[in-house]
Design an enzyme around this catalytic site. Structure first.
Site, PDB file in Angstrom:
ATOM      1  N   CYS A 141     -16.259  -3.321  -8.297  1.00  0.00           N
ATOM      2  CA  CYS A 141     -17.413  -3.943  -9.016  1.00  0.00           C
ATOM      3  C   CYS A 141     -17.084  -5.223  -8.935  1.00  0.00           C
ATOM      4  CB  CYS A 141     -18.063  -3.467  -9.830  1.00  0.00           C
ATOM      5  SG  CYS A 141     -19.074  -2.071  -9.331  1.00  0.00           S
ATOM      6  N   ARG A 163     -14.313  -6.508  -4.155  1.00  0.00           N
ATOM      7  CA  ARG A 163     -13.748  -5.483  -5.516  1.00  0.00           C
ATOM      8  C   ARG A 163     -15.448  -4.466  -4.603  1.00  0.00           C
ATOM      9  NH1 ARG A 163     -10.873  -6.786  -9.541  1.00  0.00           N
ATOM     10  NH2 ARG A 163     -11.950  -5.289 -10.224  1.00  0.00           N
ATOM     11  N   TRP A 199     -20.221  -2.256  -6.371  1.00  0.00           N
ATOM     12  CA  TRP A 199     -19.402  -1.306  -5.098  1.00  0.00           C
ATOM     13  C   TRP A 199     -20.142   0.051  -6.106  1.00  0.00           C
ATOM     14  CZ3 TRP A 199     -16.842   3.585  -5.319  1.00  0.00           C
ATOM     15  CH2 TRP A 199     -16.527   3.803  -4.487  1.00  0.00           C
ATOM     16  N   ASN A 221     -18.274  -3.332 -15.011  1.00  0.00           N
ATOM     17  CA  ASN A 221     -16.937  -2.773 -14.243  1.00  0.00           C
ATOM     18  C   ASN A 221     -16.555  -1.261 -14.391  1.00  0.00           C
ATOM     19  OD1 ASN A 221     -15.368  -2.149 -11.949  1.00  0.00           O
ATOM     20  ND2 ASN A 221     -13.963  -3.659 -13.069  1.00  0.00           N
ATOM     21  N   GLY A 222     -16.461  -0.522 -13.854  1.00  0.00           N
ATOM     22  CA  GLY A 222     -15.801   0.751 -13.997  1.00  0.00           C
ATOM     23  C   GLY A 222     -17.209   1.802 -14.377  1.00  0.00           C
ATOM     24  N   GLU A 232       0.132   4.027   8.677  1.00  0.00           N
ATOM     25  CA  GLU A 232      -0.802   2.911   8.267  1.00  0.00           C
ATOM     26  C   GLU A 232      -1.646   2.411   9.623  1.00  0.00           C
ATOM     27  OE1 GLU A 232      -1.024   1.514   6.459  1.00  0.00           O
ATOM     28  OE2 GLU A 232      -1.013  -0.902   6.231  1.00  0.00           O
ATOM     29  N   LYS A 261      -4.934   1.435   9.190  1.00  0.00           N
ATOM     30  CA  LYS A 261      -6.176  -0.093   9.460  1.00  0.00           C
ATOM     31  C   LYS A 261      -7.259   0.096  10.272  1.00  0.00           C
ATOM     32  CE  LYS A 261      -5.046  -2.264   7.162  1.00  0.00           C
ATOM     33  NZ  LYS A 261      -3.841  -1.689   6.046  1.00  0.00           N
ATOM     34  N   GLU A 266     -10.190   1.526   8.890  1.00  0.00           N
ATOM     35  CA  GLU A 266     -10.828   0.625   8.255  1.00  0.00           C
ATOM     36  C   GLU A 266     -11.656  -0.050   8.427  1.00  0.00           C
ATOM     37  OE1 GLU A 266      -8.315  -0.230   3.471  1.00  0.00           O
ATOM     38  OE2 GLU A 266      -7.297  -0.443   6.230  1.00  0.00           O
ATOM     39  N   HIS A 322       2.083  20.183  18.012  1.00  0.00           N
ATOM     40  CA  HIS A 322       1.773  22.094  17.965  1.00  0.00           C
ATOM     41  C   HIS A 322      -0.060  21.461  17.716  1.00  0.00           C
ATOM     42  CE1 HIS A 322       6.120  22.592  16.584  1.00  0.00           C
ATOM     43  NE2 HIS A 322       6.348  21.294  16.761  1.00  0.00           N
ATOM     44  N   LYS A 358     -11.562  -3.343  -2.354  1.00  0.00           N
ATOM     45  CA  LYS A 358     -10.361  -3.778  -2.425  1.00  0.00           C
ATOM     46  C   LYS A 358      -9.550  -3.041  -3.932  1.00  0.00           C
ATOM     47  CE  LYS A 358      -6.942  -6.462  -1.332  1.00  0.00           C
ATOM     48  NZ  LYS A 358      -6.329  -6.001   0.270  1.00  0.00           N
TER      49      LYS A 358
HETATM   50  C1  F6R Z   1      -6.055  -0.091   2.845  1.00  0.00           C
HETATM   51  C2  F6R Z   1      -6.140  -0.524   1.753  1.00  0.00           C
HETATM   52  C3  F6R Z   1      -6.077   0.602   1.150  1.00  0.00           C
HETATM   53  C4  F6R Z   1      -5.545   0.094  -1.022  1.00  0.00           C
HETATM   54  C5  F6R Z   1      -5.499   1.261  -1.843  1.00  0.00           C
HETATM   55  C6  F6R Z   1      -4.387   1.226  -2.793  1.00  0.00           C
HETATM   56  O1  F6R Z   1      -5.808  -1.334   3.771  1.00  0.00           O
HETATM   57  O2  F6R Z   1      -6.078  -1.329   0.959  1.00  0.00           O
HETATM   58  O3  F6R Z   1      -6.030   2.448   1.475  1.00  0.00           O
HETATM   59  O4  F6R Z   1      -4.502   0.071  -0.332  1.00  0.00           O
HETATM   60  O5  F6R Z   1      -7.454   1.298  -2.068  1.00  0.00           O
HETATM   61  O6  F6R Z   1      -4.601   0.151  -3.692  1.00  0.00           O
HETATM   62  P1  F6R Z   1      -3.865  -0.600  -4.116  1.00  0.00           P
HETATM   63  O7  F6R Z   1      -2.316  -0.658  -3.717  1.00  0.00           O
HETATM   64  O8  F6R Z   1      -4.746  -1.354  -5.119  1.00  0.00           O
HETATM   65  O9  F6R Z   1      -3.408   0.382  -5.159  1.00  0.00           O
END
Ligand code: F6R
Length: 635
Positions: free
Chosen positions: A2, A27, A74, A100-101, A508, A512, A515, A531, A630
């Site tokens: 949010c 957000r 969100w 927000n929260g 990773e 990616k 996501e 395995h 984010k």
């Molecule tokens: C992946 C991504 C999320 C963040 C995770 C932690 O692309 O962006 O998996 O890595 O939510 O976020 P931070 O680094 O802000 O703690």
């Protein structure tokens, strides 16, 4: 999670709020709304879905109101429907609130407020806040308290009393039609920054929302409440004691938060990576260092006493930051010879390892606001708070937002210097986190004498080559990967393989892809395939394998062959030349010859490009993938 914005000044608020929300949409984008005060009434416009839906509703409205608040959501409590969209109002519609929260005690509050006749119209936790403020105002008006906040404004006092009853992590902005010249904001464990203009003031969950208007900012601290008027900003703590504060100047400019001709922020941020690596090198390598100087070649600003006696490291993080932490573990163990454990922050908090002496706890979070990571660090800090000896708390943060909550919580910060990242999928901040771990490991290795000076010098030379190597991958491979992505538009499952320091890069790559393209993907250490996961393979499952020359190179190639024998299409990310690679891989994505230990910075680039182009070809919203946000400020 949010985003909230607010404006008080002389201009029409709604356009400023909408622009601010656009910068905060990363957000959350389940719904959006704004409230202003028009003709002595709260005027609230809300829409389900992305901000464009709200914009459509606002188009054609001539709203000159110079005070307002806005929100992009969100969803946590209640479905992403318009009736759950913020701002929320009290029963009479005189007070509007964005939050927000999460308000953890919202159920009890809701019951109490309902019993007093408050009418609830949403399923959200936030709606309790305007009702609570309204009840407080009634009581205050009947019997005004004799204190500084009530003297300043009854609305301020009502919000102050209300926030003292809220449990959880929150940042709020409040306006009232009965107080048309003030905007009240408060913060408890969720970010909120105030921006200072000339006779106009802004507030937002994050600075990109206001950087187009001002660079003079004041981040509120936990337990602070502020009254914003056109005359200025007064900050108090939740007890009502005035706090003296001075804004600081951001070294950002508004262009940094634009797409600059790229189709998506994610692609722009992928392309920023050579520059990010360069900035990290300039910031953290001692210029013209020679061994004769007798100082560490790395300047992290961490004094010897901070980590002289550590004998073990724990790292907590989430998502992509967790993958960076796994690379960090490899480096800290192999270079600095320090046993290192990496845990998901969300697991660490509720099943913490025993308190270990001479321990360094590192929190890795690009946003510096991830609730799970902050909670894990706070828990450890709390349990060690009375210790002064080897069991004392020692926290290091690795973050891209040194001004964040993490920055306040930890003893030392490594600022990853990547610049604001808007795309929800982390790219450049990941590479910057890796750089932070190279520097930390080298600094520790130098001080602990676990590497020879020659080995350190060689590694620094290697690090200096990285910007050009990343550039060469981008230049030579992007077009090719864009074409390649075409083959995978309808693919349903992917496997990513890597070993050693490139195993986290396989994870990773898989994350990616999941996501942003919504394709199921798994990352595995290449040796683990046989395995179990090998049962998943057939001609429909592409296997992306990172094969960098090093001690396990041949083994990775054998593991890849095992997959190929099951008809999987094998894609190699490797510096092997075409002839050699043809024997192993169906498709080759060449990368430069880089020392294996430095290679994650290079091997992750094709992974990012592949997931980006597959998602873009599928016509998906790369920068704002479904269900994600984010900054994950809820646990
Ligand atoms: C992946 C991504 C999320 C963040 C995770 C932690 O692309 O962006 O998996 O890595 O939510 O976020 P931070 O680094 O802000 O703690």
């Amino acid at each position: 999670m949010c985003g909230i914005v607010g404006y008080i000044g002389t201009k029409a608020a709604s356009g400023i709020l909408l622009e601010g929300l656009r910068k905060l949409e990363y957000r959350g984008y389940d719904s959006a709304g704004i409230a202003t005060i028009l003709d002595d009434q709260i005027h609230c416009v809300r829409a389900k879905g992305k901000l464009n839906n709200l914009q459509e509703k606002l188009d054609g409205e001539d709203n000159p109101a110079p005070l307002g608040i806005g929100h992009t959501r969100w969803a946590t409590h209640g479905k992403p429907e318009e009736y759950n969209a913020h701002p929320h109002r009290d029963t009479e519609g005189r007070i509007a609130v964005v939050q927000n929260g999460i308000i953890e005690n919202y159920r009890e509050l809701r019951e109490q407020l309902k019993a007093k006749g408050c009418e609830f119209r949403s399923q959200t936790d936030t709606e309790t806040i305007p009702h609570l403020i309204s009840q407080k105002l009634i009581a205050i008006k009947a019997n005004p308290p004799n204190n500084k906040t009530a003297e300043a404004s009854l609305l301020l006092e009502a919000v102050r009393q209300a926030v003292n009853e809220l449990q959880g992590a929150f940042a709020i902005a409040v306006i009232s039609a009965d107080f048309p010249d003030e905007l009240i904001v408060a913060r408890q464990q969720a970010p909120l920054v105030i921006g200072f203009g000339q006779g106009e003031y802004y507030c937002a969950s994050d600075t990109p929302a206001i950087v187009a208007y001002t660079r003079a900012v004041l981040p509120l601290e936990n337990g602070e409440i502020a009254r914003m008027t056109r005359m200025g900003v007064e900050v108090y703590n939740f007890e009502g004691i005035r706090q003296r504060k001075t804004p600081r100047t951001l070294n950002w400019n508004p262009v940094m938060v634009e797409k600059q001709g790229f189709r998506h922020y994610m692609l722009k941020e992928i392309y920023e990576q050579p520059g990010v690596v360069r900035t990290c090198l300039e910031t953290y390598l001692v210029p013209d260092w020679t061994p004769e100087l007798g100082i560490s070649p790395i300047r992290l600003g961490i004094p010897d006493e901070f980590y002289a006696d550590i004998n073990q490291i724990q790292i907590v993080s989430c998502g992509t930051s967790w993958h960076a932490s796994l690379v960090g573990k490899y480096l800290l163990e192999q270079l600095a010879q320090l046993p290192t454990a990496v845990q998901y922050a969300s697991e660490f908090r509720y099943s913490p390892p025993p308190m270990i002496p001479n321990n360094l706890l590192i929190g890795v979070t690009q946003s510096g606001e991830t609730a799970d990571t902050l909670a894990a660090l706070e828990m450890d800090k709390k349990r060690r708070k009375d210790e002064t000896g080897p069991l004392r708390s020692r926290l290091l943060g690795i973050t891209n937002r040194a001004e964040s909550t993490l920055g306040e919580l930890v003893d030392r910060v490594i600022d990853t210097q990547a610049g604001i990242e808007i795309g929800v999928a982390a790219t450049k901040t990941f590479v910057a986190q890796l750089m932070a771990f190279y520097f930390l490991s080298l600094d520790l290795s130098y001080r602990r004498k676990t590497m020879t000076i020659e080995a350190i010098e060689k590694m620094i030379d290697g690090l200096r080559q990285l910007p050009a190597q990343v550039e060469s991958v981008l230049e030579s491979q992007e077009r090719y990967i864009e074409e390649l992505a075409h083959d995978f538009v309808d693919t349903q499952d992917f496997i990513f393989l890597g070993r050693g320091i490139n195993f986290p890069i396989a994870l990773e790559g898989a994350l990616k892809l999941k996501e942003i393209s919504y394709i199921h993907a798994e990352g595995y250490p290449a040796g683990e395939m046989k395995h179990g996961p090998i049962a998943l393979l057939d001609s429909k499952v592409p296997v992306v394998t990172i094969a960098m020359p090093g001690p396990v190179f041949e083994k990775v190639l054998s593991n890849a062959q095992e997959a190929r024998a099951r008809d999987a299409r094998l894609i190699g990310i490797t510096p092997m030349d075409e002839v050699e690679a043809a024997e192993t891989f169906d498709t080759l994505i060449p990368v430069p010859h880089v020392d294996e230990i430095l290679s994650p910075i290079v091997t992750v680039i094709p992974m990012q490009l592949l997931s980006y182009h597959i998602a873009a070809r599928r016509g998906l919203d790369v920068d704002q993938p479904r269900n994600l946000a984010k900054s994950v400020t809820v646990e």
